[in-house]
Scaffold this motif. Structure first.
Motif, PDB file in Angstrom:
ATOM      1  N   GLY A  34      -5.612   1.987  -9.208  1.00  0.00           N
ATOM      2  CA  GLY A  34      -4.359   0.857  -8.610  1.00  0.00           C
ATOM      3  C   GLY A  34      -4.443   0.508  -7.280  1.00  0.00           C
ATOM      4  N   ALA A  35      -5.579   0.797  -6.650  1.00  0.00           N
ATOM      5  CA  ALA A  35      -5.612   0.064  -5.150  1.00  0.00           C
ATOM      6  C   ALA A  35      -5.872  -1.287  -5.067  1.00  0.00           C
ATOM      7  N   ARG A  36      -5.436  -2.159  -4.132  1.00  0.00           N
ATOM      8  CA  ARG A  36      -6.020  -3.360  -3.932  1.00  0.00           C
ATOM      9  C   ARG A  36      -6.921  -3.405  -2.668  1.00  0.00           C
ATOM     10  N   ILE A  37      -8.063  -3.719  -2.771  1.00  0.00           N
ATOM     11  CA  ILE A  37      -9.106  -3.599  -1.865  1.00  0.00           C
ATOM     12  C   ILE A  37      -9.693  -5.167  -1.364  1.00  0.00           C
ATOM     13  N   GLY A  38      -9.559  -5.533  -0.125  1.00  0.00           N
ATOM     14  CA  GLY A  38     -10.458  -6.644   0.367  1.00  0.00           C
ATOM     15  C   GLY A  38     -11.489  -6.283   0.974  1.00  0.00           C
ATOM     16  N   ARG A 209      -3.513  -9.962   3.834  1.00  0.00           N
ATOM     17  CA  ARG A 209      -2.312  -9.225   3.862  1.00  0.00           C
ATOM     18  C   ARG A 209      -1.792  -8.771   2.530  1.00  0.00           C
ATOM     19  N   PHE A 210      -2.618  -9.599   1.335  1.00  0.00           N
ATOM     20  CA  PHE A 210      -2.265  -9.136   0.008  1.00  0.00           C
ATOM     21  C   PHE A 210      -2.582  -7.710  -0.444  1.00  0.00           C
ATOM     22  N   MET A 211      -3.429  -7.156   0.398  1.00  0.00           N
ATOM     23  CA  MET A 211      -4.219  -5.907   0.118  1.00  0.00           C
ATOM     24  C   MET A 211      -3.830  -4.836   0.468  1.00  0.00           C
ATOM     25  N   HIS A 212      -4.216  -3.514   0.017  1.00  0.00           N
ATOM     26  CA  HIS A 212      -3.562  -2.299   0.451  1.00  0.00           C
ATOM     27  C   HIS A 212      -4.601  -1.834   1.688  1.00  0.00           C
ATOM     28  N   HIS A 213      -5.835  -2.025   1.438  1.00  0.00           N
ATOM     29  CA  HIS A 213      -6.751  -1.714   2.513  1.00  0.00           C
ATOM     30  C   HIS A 213      -7.872  -2.966   2.477  1.00  0.00           C
ATOM     31  N   ASN A 214      -8.220  -3.056   3.811  1.00  0.00           N
ATOM     32  CA  ASN A 214      -9.403  -4.095   3.866  1.00  0.00           C
ATOM     33  C   ASN A 214     -10.583  -3.396   4.620  1.00  0.00           C
ATOM     34  N   PHE A 215     -11.708  -4.054   4.284  1.00  0.00           N
ATOM     35  CA  PHE A 215     -12.799  -3.568   5.002  1.00  0.00           C
ATOM     36  C   PHE A 215     -14.014  -4.810   5.515  1.00  0.00           C
TER      37      PHE A 215
END
Ligand SMILES: Nc1ncnc2c1ncn2[C@@H]1O[C@H](COP(=O)(O)OP(=O)(O)OP(=O)(O)O)[C@@H](O)[C@H]1O
Ligand SMILES: [Mg+2]
Length: 230
Positions: A34-38, A209-215
């Motif tokens: 269910g994560a959103r990862i960028g 900004r649409f993501m839960h976590h970014n790398f």
């Protein structure tokens, strides 16, 4: 619950004359359900390479990719193809639509490959294309669609079978700002309603900004990168 995706010590290099070009150098990543990862990185940093490896479309030099607790790289090729059809949605950087199939037929294809009856596949695909603003383009071939329209058809094809994991490679690359936002809002809604796990790679920091976590993909590895650093 076990993570959807676990990547450990991933290495990938390509031949470069007598030498090799090391693109991924011991990359680790865990993606919870269910994560959103960028993942952000400049051109050439290895974003597409990484997504291809995560889908088993290419093989690494070493390292492991575990998806839904299955060892993706250890599967026989046939099993990997079936597993990918069922659980993955892939939005390619250069969309790869079938040139001889209409927009509607392109979107129906993943459903037909999963054994869903043609009538139902047609109905579900038409509905999704309408939702994405392509109701007037159902019977057009990809070649006569604009870049942005092709990208939306590619998105529809990637998500029509409600996959567990969507891998999106620069999905807003051909879109203007308004359509980019619309597409991102659609992906977020899909994630929120169906719990679809989303992994998106881009060089556009606006999508963070649409993501839960970014790398950030740098020197072949990922480092956490929060929007406040941008
Ligand atoms: N099949 C290949 N053979 C040799 N080199 C390759 C191959 N595929 C990719 N590369 C090289 O690996 C590097 C990473 O490529 P990749 O396509 O993963 O970058 P990217 O981060 O997706 O870039 P972009 O933002 O431009 O799409 C590049 O320098 C590219 O030239
Ligand atoms: Mg790329």
């Amino acid at each position: 619950m076990a993570p959807v995706l676990e990547v450990h010590d991933l290495h990938k290099s390509y031949p470069w004359g007598e030498d090799r070009l090391h693109i991924l150098r011991g990359l680790d990543l865990i993606v919870e359900r269910g994560a959103r990862i960028g993942i952000l990185g400049p051109s050439g940093s290895g974003k597409s390479t990484l997504l291809h490896l995560l889908a088993g479309l290419d093989l690494p030099d070493r390292g492991s990719v575990t998806v839904l607790q299955r060892d993706l790289l250890g599967m026989p090729e046939e099993a990997r193809i079936l597993f990918r059809r069922q659980h993955y949605g892939f939005v390619f950087q250069f969309h790869h639509l079938m040139p001889d199939l209409t927009a509607l037929e392109n979107v129906m294809l993943p459903l037909l490959l999963l054994g869903i009856a043609e009538g139902e596949a047609r109905e579900r695909s038409a509905e999704l294309l309408k939702e994405l603003g392509l109701g007037e383009r159902l019977h057009h071939l990809p070649g006569v669609l604009s870049g942005g329209e092709q990208q939306r058809v590619a998105l529809a094809r990637a998500v029509i079978h409600q996959p567990t994991l969507v891998l999106a490679d620069e999905p807003t690359g051909n879109l203007d700002r308004r359509n980019s936002l619309h597409l991102m809002e659609y992906l977020v809604a899909l994630n929120e309603t169906h719990g679809t796990t989303l992994l998106l790679v881009t060089h556009n920091p606006e999508l963070q900004r649409f993501m839960h976590h970014n790398f950030r993909l740098e020197d072949g590895r990922l480092t956490p990168w929060e929007p406040s650093h941008a």
